[in-house]
Design a protein around this motif. Structure first.
Motif, PDB file in Angstrom:
ATOM      1  N   ASP A  22       0.784  -1.241  -0.060  1.00 14.29           N
ATOM      2  CA  ASP A  22       0.080   0.252   0.053  1.00 14.29           C
ATOM      3  C   ASP A  22       0.809   1.369  -0.027  1.00 14.29           C
ATOM      4  N   GLU A  38       0.962   3.143  -3.291  1.00 10.04           N
ATOM      5  CA  GLU A  38      -0.138   3.539  -3.764  1.00 10.04           C
ATOM      6  C   GLU A  38      -0.928   4.688  -3.069  1.00 10.04           C
ATOM      7  N   SER A  39      -0.522   4.778  -1.421  1.00  3.75           N
ATOM      8  CA  SER A  39      -0.902   5.741  -0.587  1.00  3.75           C
ATOM      9  C   SER A  39      -0.415   6.977  -0.995  1.00  3.75           C
ATOM     10  N   LYS A  48       0.877   7.717  -3.991  1.00  2.00           N
ATOM     11  CA  LYS A  48       0.011   8.353  -5.040  1.00  2.00           C
ATOM     12  C   LYS A  48      -1.045   8.896  -5.024  1.00  2.00           C
ATOM     13  N   TYR A  49      -1.871   8.276  -3.996  1.00  2.00           N
ATOM     14  CA  TYR A  49      -3.260   8.999  -3.542  1.00  2.00           C
ATOM     15  C   TYR A  49      -3.183  10.287  -3.224  1.00  2.00           C
TER      16      TYR A  49
END
Lengths: 149, 248
Positions: B97, B100-101, B103-104
């Motif tokens: 994660d 991805e986090s 990027k989020y």
């Protein structure tokens, strides 16, 4: 500041003070605004749509289930003997997320052992209501689910 | 209490609605906020003199702009702390994660790009300012007797800041972070006797893995901030006690 006739008289220095204070507040707000916006979580994307594409027909094998999101709420779709059955995965007892038990072919809630059949009807346990049924339409080979009503 | 009789009630006579309203307006205006802090609270806690003493503390004549680097390092640390706490609201320290986090945060969270970029560039600037501060102290000979202990505290702060940089570098869990940490944590293994142990201790295992990520995250947001705060207090306490050094 001088008092005159009960009203405050604004002096030059007082006016400049106000301007300065205003500038400070303005700058502070400029810093605070991004922070406040940052702290508020952004709207969830995906699962927010009125109708959700759960996948292809052969993706969900007979006797198996798949979880997905609809309107930001967890839901579950089961391939039963009588076709697809989509239900809200939120237990009506205390809101835990239910699971599909493949061996027993029943829906069970991990929190207080509520048991539902694949149509969402109560088999045993504490829930006061059956699970909410969702509408399934198969279009081509795509399985679409939407909320009723 | 019997001795408190002479303290007058600061409020207007109650009952009249108009004066209550005016009182409220006075309270929400900034002027009143200051007056409240300096009046109502000071009447009870008597901190005005202490604040004035701290803010109006005289500084020797020879002090010039090169003496600002330390304060700028501290200001940048405060910014790092604030933006860092904000980033922990969304960052997820796991191998699956983490990237991805991040990027989020950069793409979806409102002003996420700003908060993370400030944290990233603040880190660079903090190291730069720390370096300039150290140069200033060194070339002024300000580390000499009786300020040796403060120099040592400063060197500890320097090491801790480097630690922040090293551990923070891994957290985005991208290629650069992964290989950077692989190389970085491999370096101490060349040290005799303890080298291999330091490498193992840093990585939490034989290779850079999810265990390393957990470890670095813990160091970055819990252990290092606590140590840094302790040394900062010592650093500031000593400079207050000993004063700014005289020019050479």
């Amino acid at each position: 500041m001088n008092e005159k006739n009960g009203r405050k008289k604004v002096t030059r220095r007082g006016f400049v003070d106000y301007l300065l204070e205003g500038a400070v507040v303005f700058a502070a707000a400029g810093f605070a605004y991004p922070v406040v916006r940052f702290v508020i979580p952004p709207k969830e994307t995906g699962g927010g749509a009125h109708e959700v594409n759960v996948g292809t027909e052969d993706e969900i094998k007979p006797g198996k289930a798949k979880k997905f999101e609809i309107n930001g709420q967890p839901a579950i779709i089961i391939n039963t003997k009588t076709g697809f059955s989509a239900l809200s995965a939120v237990c009506t007892h205390l809101g835990c997320i239910v699971d599909w038990d493949e061996d027993k072919q029943l829906i069970v809630c991990p929190c207080h052992n509520a048991v539902f059949d694949y149509n969402g009807n109560i088999v045993s346990g504490p829930p006061p209501l059956p699970l909410e049924k969702l509408e399934v339409t198969v279009r081509g080979d795509k399985v679409m689910v939407r909320r009723k009503g | 209490m019997p001795g408190d009789k002479q303290v007058k009630e600061p409020h207007a006579p109650k009952g009249s609605e108009k004066s209550t309203l005016r009182e409220w307006i006075r309270l929400v205006s900034l002027d009143a906020a200051g007056a409240f802090l300096y009046g109502e609270i000071d009447r009870r806690l008597e901190f005005k003199d202490a604040i004035n003493k701290a803010l109006k503390h005289p500084v020797p004549k020879h002090v010039n702009w090169t003496y600002c680097f330390g304060g700028m390092t501290f200001l940048l640390f405060l910014i790092q702390a604030l933006t860092g706490v904000l980033l922990t609201l969304y960052y997820q320290p796991s191998t699956t994660d983490a990237y991805e986090s991040v990027k989020y945060i950069m793409n979806d969270v409102k002003f996420g790009w700003l908060i993370r970029s400030v944290h990233r560039w603040g880190a660079e600037l903090m190291v730069l300012m720390l370096f300039l501060h150290m140069m200033r102290v060194y070339f002024n000979g300000a580390y000499k007797h009786p300020r040796e202990l403060n120099w040592i505290a400063g060197v500890c702060l320097f090491a801790l800041t480097m630690g922040f940089g090293f551990t923070g570098y891994l957290l985005p869990w991208d290629q650069k972070a992964y290989w950077g940490t692989t190389v970085g944590s491999n370096m101490p293994s060349e040290a005799p006797v303890v080298g291999e142990f330091i490498k193992l201790f840093l990585r939490g295992g034989l290779e850079v893995s999810g265990k390393t990520l957990s470890r670095f995250y813990s160091m970055h947001v819990v252990i290092l901030p606590m140590l840094l705060t302790f040394f900062l207090m010592a650093h500031f306490g000593m400079i207050r006690r000993q004063g700014i050094s005289k020019p050479m």
